[in-house]
Design a protein around this motif. Sequence first.
Motif, mmCIF file in Angstrom:
data_model
loop_
_atom_site.group_PDB
_atom_site.id
_atom_site.type_symbol
_atom_site.label_atom_id
_atom_site.label_comp_id
_atom_site.label_asym_id
_atom_site.label_seq_id
_atom_site.Cartn_x
_atom_site.Cartn_y
_atom_site.Cartn_z
ATOM 1 N N CYS A 29 0.518 5.605 -0.378
ATOM 2 C CA CYS A 29 -0.329 6.799 -0.423
ATOM 3 C C CYS A 29 0.504 7.928 -1.028
ATOM 4 O O CYS A 29 1.541 8.305 -0.487
ATOM 5 C CB CYS A 29 -0.795 7.162 0.983
ATOM 6 S SG CYS A 29 -1.999 8.492 1.004
ATOM 7 N N ASP A 30 0.055 8.464 -2.189
ATOM 8 C CA ASP A 30 0.834 9.498 -2.862
ATOM 9 C C ASP A 30 0.678 10.847 -2.149
ATOM 10 O O ASP A 30 -0.176 11.001 -1.275
ATOM 11 C CB ASP A 30 0.497 9.574 -4.345
ATOM 12 C CG ASP A 30 -0.864 10.186 -4.660
ATOM 13 O OD1 ASP A 30 -1.477 10.838 -3.789
ATOM 14 O OD2 ASP A 30 -1.314 10.006 -5.800
ATOM 15 N N GLU A 68 -4.017 10.067 -2.561
ATOM 16 C CA GLU A 68 -4.599 8.895 -3.206
ATOM 17 C C GLU A 68 -3.826 7.644 -2.805
ATOM 18 O O GLU A 68 -2.598 7.629 -2.805
ATOM 19 C CB GLU A 68 -4.597 9.046 -4.717
ATOM 20 C CG GLU A 68 -5.333 7.921 -5.400
ATOM 21 C CD GLU A 68 -5.705 8.229 -6.834
ATOM 22 O OE1 GLU A 68 -6.117 7.291 -7.523
ATOM 23 O OE2 GLU A 68 -5.583 9.395 -7.258
ATOM 24 N N GLU A 69 -4.572 6.592 -2.461
ATOM 25 C CA GLU A 69 -3.950 5.360 -2.005
ATOM 26 C C GLU A 69 -3.954 4.319 -3.123
ATOM 27 O O GLU A 69 -4.950 4.143 -3.819
ATOM 28 C CB GLU A 69 -4.704 4.831 -0.785
ATOM 29 C CG GLU A 69 -3.959 3.771 -0.022
ATOM 30 C CD GLU A 69 -4.563 3.528 1.346
ATOM 31 O OE1 GLU A 69 -4.152 4.212 2.299
ATOM 32 O OE2 GLU A 69 -5.458 2.672 1.439
ATOM 33 N N TYR A 70 -2.821 3.649 -3.289
ATOM 34 C CA TYR A 70 -2.658 2.594 -4.275
ATOM 35 C C TYR A 70 -2.401 1.287 -3.538
ATOM 36 O O TYR A 70 -1.637 1.257 -2.575
ATOM 37 C CB TYR A 70 -1.482 2.889 -5.211
ATOM 38 C CG TYR A 70 -1.669 4.150 -6.006
ATOM 39 C CD1 TYR A 70 -2.250 4.118 -7.267
ATOM 40 C CD2 TYR A 70 -1.278 5.389 -5.492
ATOM 41 C CE1 TYR A 70 -2.430 5.285 -7.999
ATOM 42 C CE2 TYR A 70 -1.455 6.553 -6.215
ATOM 43 C CZ TYR A 70 -2.035 6.496 -7.463
ATOM 44 O OH TYR A 70 -2.210 7.648 -8.182
ATOM 45 N N GLU A 71 -3.019 0.223 -4.010
ATOM 46 C CA GLU A 71 -2.879 -1.072 -3.353
ATOM 47 C C GLU A 71 -2.587 -2.131 -4.409
ATOM 48 O O GLU A 71 -3.303 -2.242 -5.402
ATOM 49 C CB GLU A 71 -4.182 -1.394 -2.621
ATOM 50 C CG GLU A 71 -4.216 -2.748 -1.963
ATOM 51 C CD GLU A 71 -5.580 -3.042 -1.360
ATOM 52 O OE1 GLU A 71 -5.774 -2.729 -0.192
ATOM 53 O OE2 GLU A 71 -6.440 -3.572 -2.105
ATOM 54 N N VAL A 125 0.843 -1.191 0.000
ATOM 55 C CA VAL A 125 0.000 0.000 0.000
ATOM 56 C C VAL A 125 0.881 1.243 0.000
ATOM 57 O O VAL A 125 1.813 1.362 0.796
ATOM 58 C CB VAL A 125 -0.927 0.006 1.240
ATOM 59 C CG1 VAL A 125 -1.818 1.224 1.233
ATOM 60 C CG2 VAL A 125 -1.757 -1.271 1.305
ATOM 61 N N ASN A 161 -7.618 3.427 11.441
ATOM 62 C CA ASN A 161 -6.830 3.549 10.223
ATOM 63 C C ASN A 161 -6.602 2.185 9.575
ATOM 64 O O ASN A 161 -6.076 1.276 10.213
ATOM 65 C CB ASN A 161 -5.492 4.213 10.552
ATOM 66 C CG ASN A 161 -4.700 4.587 9.330
ATOM 67 O OD1 ASN A 161 -5.217 4.616 8.221
ATOM 68 N ND2 ASN A 161 -3.424 4.859 9.524
ATOM 69 N N ARG A 162 -6.982 2.050 8.313
ATOM 70 C CA ARG A 162 -6.749 0.827 7.546
ATOM 71 C C ARG A 162 -7.218 -0.415 8.304
ATOM 72 O O ARG A 162 -6.492 -1.410 8.430
ATOM 73 C CB ARG A 162 -5.284 0.718 7.153
ATOM 74 C CG ARG A 162 -4.821 1.806 6.205
ATOM 75 C CD ARG A 162 -3.383 1.643 5.793
ATOM 76 N NE ARG A 162 -2.999 2.644 4.815
ATOM 77 C CZ ARG A 162 -1.759 2.829 4.419
ATOM 78 N NH1 ARG A 162 -0.790 2.082 4.867
ATOM 79 N NH2 ARG A 162 -1.484 3.769 3.533
#
Length: 160
Positions: free
Chosen positions: A67-68, A72-75, A65, A129-130
């Motif tokens: 987060c830019d 924006e979060e990428y997984e 995971v 969180n998450r």
Amino acid sequence: MNNLMAKDMTQRYEEYLYTADLEERAAKIIYFWTMSTLESFFWGLRITAAFEMDLYASEQKMFLVFCDPGGEEYEFVHYPTYNCDNGKLPIMLQKFVEIFNNIGYPLSNRIASPVFHAGNLGKWEHPYNRKKYNGYYHISFFIDMLPDADDDSANHGYYT
């Protein structure tokens, strides 16, 4: 430019094939997957030179995971094809962290050596969180490709 990536991939595959220990082989798979994904983040998303990522792992699934800077979060997901049961996963993850953190410095004589660090934080438990990763093993990464970029004396060859 030569295709050094093909040569490097062949060398990694050869090393993997001749590793007999299951936990060590799995650690290498996790490492190769993580590094190739990390590099795709770096080149594909055009992120800053310094960033953090997280790996959440269970016996059935692993999530990388990121987060830019825009939030924006990428997984990315990895499904282990190797046996992680019976207490093997924590050993595999610890061996993975050891591989990730084992860097022979200096890496280049043209730029300052990048910082690559992974920390094994045990099982993730967080009420807010998450939450979807609660119960997963958590590895946190910090990468800085230009650690002395703020140093006025370092020009990295960009200004010559």
